[in-house]
Design an enzyme around this catalytic site. Structure first.
Site, PDB file in Angstrom:
ATOM      1  N   ARG A  44     -73.330  47.899  24.714  1.00 28.79           N
ATOM      2  CA  ARG A  44     -73.811  49.177  24.165  1.00 28.79           C
ATOM      3  C   ARG A  44     -75.304  49.401  24.360  1.00 28.79           C
ATOM      4  NH1 ARG A  44     -70.843  50.251  18.922  1.00 28.79           N
ATOM      5  NH2 ARG A  44     -72.794  49.729  17.945  1.00 28.79           N
ATOM      6  N   HIS A 172     -58.447  27.694  26.009  1.00 31.10           N
ATOM      7  CA  HIS A 172     -59.362  26.831  26.776  1.00 31.10           C
ATOM      8  C   HIS A 172     -58.884  25.378  26.851  1.00 31.10           C
ATOM      9  CE1 HIS A 172     -61.208  25.788  22.869  1.00 31.10           C
ATOM     10  NE2 HIS A 172     -61.745  24.760  23.483  1.00 31.10           N
ATOM     11  N   GLU A 210     -62.138  17.085  14.557  1.00 31.88           N
ATOM     12  CA  GLU A 210     -63.480  17.641  14.759  1.00 31.88           C
ATOM     13  C   GLU A 210     -64.405  17.156  13.651  1.00 31.88           C
ATOM     14  OE1 GLU A 210     -63.692  21.726  16.623  1.00 31.88           O
ATOM     15  OE2 GLU A 210     -62.094  21.993  15.160  1.00 31.88           O
ATOM     16  N   HIS A 234     -53.984  25.657  20.568  1.00 28.76           N
ATOM     17  CA  HIS A 234     -54.390  24.455  21.309  1.00 28.76           C
ATOM     18  C   HIS A 234     -53.398  23.286  21.167  1.00 28.76           C
ATOM     19  CE1 HIS A 234     -57.883  26.849  21.728  1.00 28.76           C
ATOM     20  NE2 HIS A 234     -58.515  26.466  20.634  1.00 28.76           N
ATOM     21  N   LYS A 331     -61.274  19.904  10.388  1.00 25.83           N
ATOM     22  CA  LYS A 331     -62.731  19.984  10.515  1.00 25.83           C
ATOM     23  C   LYS A 331     -63.347  18.912   9.622  1.00 25.83           C
ATOM     24  CE  LYS A 331     -62.875  24.258  12.518  1.00 25.83           C
ATOM     25  NZ  LYS A 331     -63.249  24.293  13.918  1.00 25.83           N
TER      26      LYS A 331
HETATM   27  C1  BG6 Z   1     -61.644  26.991  19.045  1.00 25.47           C
HETATM   28  C2  BG6 Z   1     -61.491  27.078  17.560  1.00 25.47           C
HETATM   29  O1  BG6 Z   1     -60.633  27.723  19.682  1.00 25.47           O
HETATM   30  O2  BG6 Z   1     -61.562  25.630  19.441  1.00 25.47           O
HETATM   31  C3  BG6 Z   1     -62.595  26.287  16.886  1.00 25.47           C
HETATM   32  O3  BG6 Z   1     -61.563  28.438  17.169  1.00 25.47           O
HETATM   33  C4  BG6 Z   1     -62.608  24.868  17.391  1.00 25.47           C
HETATM   34  O4  BG6 Z   1     -62.434  26.313  15.469  1.00 25.47           O
HETATM   35  C5  BG6 Z   1     -62.598  24.823  18.914  1.00 25.47           C
HETATM   36  O5  BG6 Z   1     -63.781  24.235  16.896  1.00 25.47           O
HETATM   37  C6  BG6 Z   1     -62.364  23.407  19.406  1.00 25.47           C
HETATM   38  O6  BG6 Z   1     -62.526  23.330  20.791  1.00 25.47           O
HETATM   39  P1  BG6 Z   1     -62.992  21.980  21.500  1.00 25.47           P
HETATM   40  O7  BG6 Z   1     -62.892  22.283  22.941  1.00 25.47           O
HETATM   41  O8  BG6 Z   1     -64.382  21.721  21.030  1.00 25.47           O
HETATM   42  O9  BG6 Z   1     -62.057  20.903  21.038  1.00 25.47           O
END
Ligand code: BG6
Length: 477
Positions: A44, A172, A210, A234, A331
């Protein structure tokens, strides 16, 4: 490959500058971006081309540190351009059309680095202005809905303007090297496929741990909870790769068909069985770290979202009947790692009934290792005093190679039109169906939200989930 136009909606946003531009920078540096390609940022704000180039280069320097090469950066910058885009304003779209003209002459990749609430208008405008030729591709990323119904709505939006073969849904985890290695490890090795079933495998664990807390994303995470933030996507992807049958050929759809079959075969979690299948928890203070509620105290957030989930999943298929798949993610745990642990049944020969169980441990991150643990005679000890031997292969084998970021690998695939590592519409819907069932059951059952200490490996209830089946979570120590 022919020259591409890569267009970022959200061209000045964090995702674009922190992840996507570095990915393109490396693809360009390594000669993987077709000659003559152009990169356009849309947003924008009123930004000149030179300012945008400067902004992108500054971020590349910041995020790539020593890996940034000024010479490469300067030539990379010449591919960059910027246009102001006010989504409801028709004039903005005319400007985009001018940039892309003649539309269809070059391949276009649109990347939606904007919130999903904007997908609808952007897709509609692209269609209205004939900016969606058959050689254009659309890349989108989670959250793609928050339940089955909203995921269907997102799909409807995307599919009114693009064919399924043009849509690339990013998860990802599918761009991680070690995740991509699961399929060849299983199917390119005859000895693996022979034992990869319920006759030989006792149970499977998938852990994504994590150490980070909720960081700046508390409002989203509290609403979504980790079940929807991590398991639906994931961990589900990893589960599919570990559990799927062999693809019939190398095509993207033969892989994706098999993944959908796994998700469809997941036994629904219901009010009757939820207590034996799911544990949800939130971190409290511990190990000199604040608890979740303390971290969000100054924000207007309910504080009811789970930051840890463990699920016992059962797959009703011929291959997996009766084999539990334990998934856990959380987490603020004691370590950051992701791994798959496959534990085998006891040997058939009663003579060796007490042998330590065989295990295959697939390290996904940060280690990228595969380790097979076998029972072996210990030198100079009697043949019934068996020990464990680990045969470990490190995918990197000590080499100092740069592992491309998941986005770099996936963008490279989009450029080549490879859809195998992107999630298809029907898989997304099937996985939401299963997740919705869990959420519905936990509300109806009033499933407790347990607490665990920050810096620990989760709540005791999670250990109890496995103990009920006579198992314990695998731990290296
Ligand atoms: C993301 C989540 O898709 O993946 C996050 O929204 C998470 O909460 C992250 O921390 C973890 O990805 P990676 O590649 O660091 O394991």
């Amino acid at each position: 490959m022919t020259a591409l136009d890569i267009v970022f909606f959200g061209g000045t946003g964090d995702l674009c500058l922190r992840k996507l531009m570095p990915a393109l920078y490396f693809l360009y540096r390594d000669g993987k971006l077709p000659m003559g390609s152009r990169i356009l940022g849309l947003s924008r704000g009123h930004v000149s081309r030179a300012d945008y180039q400067y902004q992108v280069l500054e971020k590349l320097k910041l995020y790539l540190g020593e890996k940034y090469d000024g010479e490469v950066g300067r030539t990379f910058a010449t591919l960059l351009d910027y246009r102001e885009l006010d989504i409801p304003d028709q004039k903005s779209w005319a400007t985009l059309k001018d940039y892309l003209a003649p539309v269809g002459a070059r391949e276009i990749i649109y990347y939606m680095a904007v919130p999903p609430t904007l997908f609808g208008t952007v897709c509609a405008q692209l269609k209205q202005h004939d900016l969606n030729p058959i050689n254009s591709r659309l890349v989108v990323e989670k959250p793609l809905g928050e339940d089955e119904q909203s995921a269907e709505a997102v799909n409807d939006i995307l599919s009114t303007s693009f064919e399924e073969s043009q849509i690339y849904r990013i998860d990802h985890y599918l761009g991680k090297e070690a995740v991509q290695n699961i399929l060849p490890f299983r199917f390119a090795n005859r000895m693996m496929e022979a034992i990869w079933n319920r006759d030989h495998i006792d149970h499977v664990e998938i852990t994504v741990a994590e150490t980070v807390g909720v960081e700046g994303r508390a409002a989203f995470l509290d609403r979504a909870g980790i079940l929807r933030d991590m398991i639906q996507n994931h961990l589900m992807q990893v589960l599919c790769f570990v559990a799927m049958d062999a693809p019939t050929d190398g095509s993207a759809d033969s892989i994706r068909d098999q993944k959908v079959r796994v998700v469809d075969a997941l036994r629904p979690v219901t009010l009757d069985n939820i207590h034996d299948h799911v544990v949800r928890a939130q971190y409290g203070p511990g190990n000199a770290q604040p608890g979740y509620r303390q971290e969000i105290a100054d924000q207007d957030i309910a504080g009811t979202g789970e930051t840890y989930v463990a699920v016992k999943a059962l797959i009703d298929s011929e291959r997996w009947q009766g084999v539990p798949f334990y998934l856990r993610t959380g987490k603020r745990l004691s370590a950051r790692y992701a791994e798959v642990v496959v534990t085998f049944k006891a040997p058939e020969s009663t003579a060796y009934a007490g042998a330590p169980a065989n295990r295959i441990i697939i390290g996904l991150q940060p280690d990228m290792t595969i380790s097979c643990s076998m029972a072996m005679k210990q030198v100079l000890k009697s043949a019934d005093d068996l020990g464990h031997h680990n045969f470990t292969d490190d995918m990197l084998a000590g080499e100092a190679v740069r592992i491309p970021d998941a986005y770099e690998k996936l963008l490279g695939d989009v450029m080549q039109g490879h859809q195998a590592y992107f999630v298809r519409h029907d898989e997304i819907i099937a996985s939401w169906k299963w997740i919705d069932g869990i959420r519905k059951a936990w509300v109806a059952a009033d499933l407790p939200l347990h607490s665990y200490e920050a810096g620990s490996m989760g709540p005791e209830a999670s250990d109890a989930l496995l103990a009920a089946d006579g198992h314990t979570w695998y731990s290296k120590e």
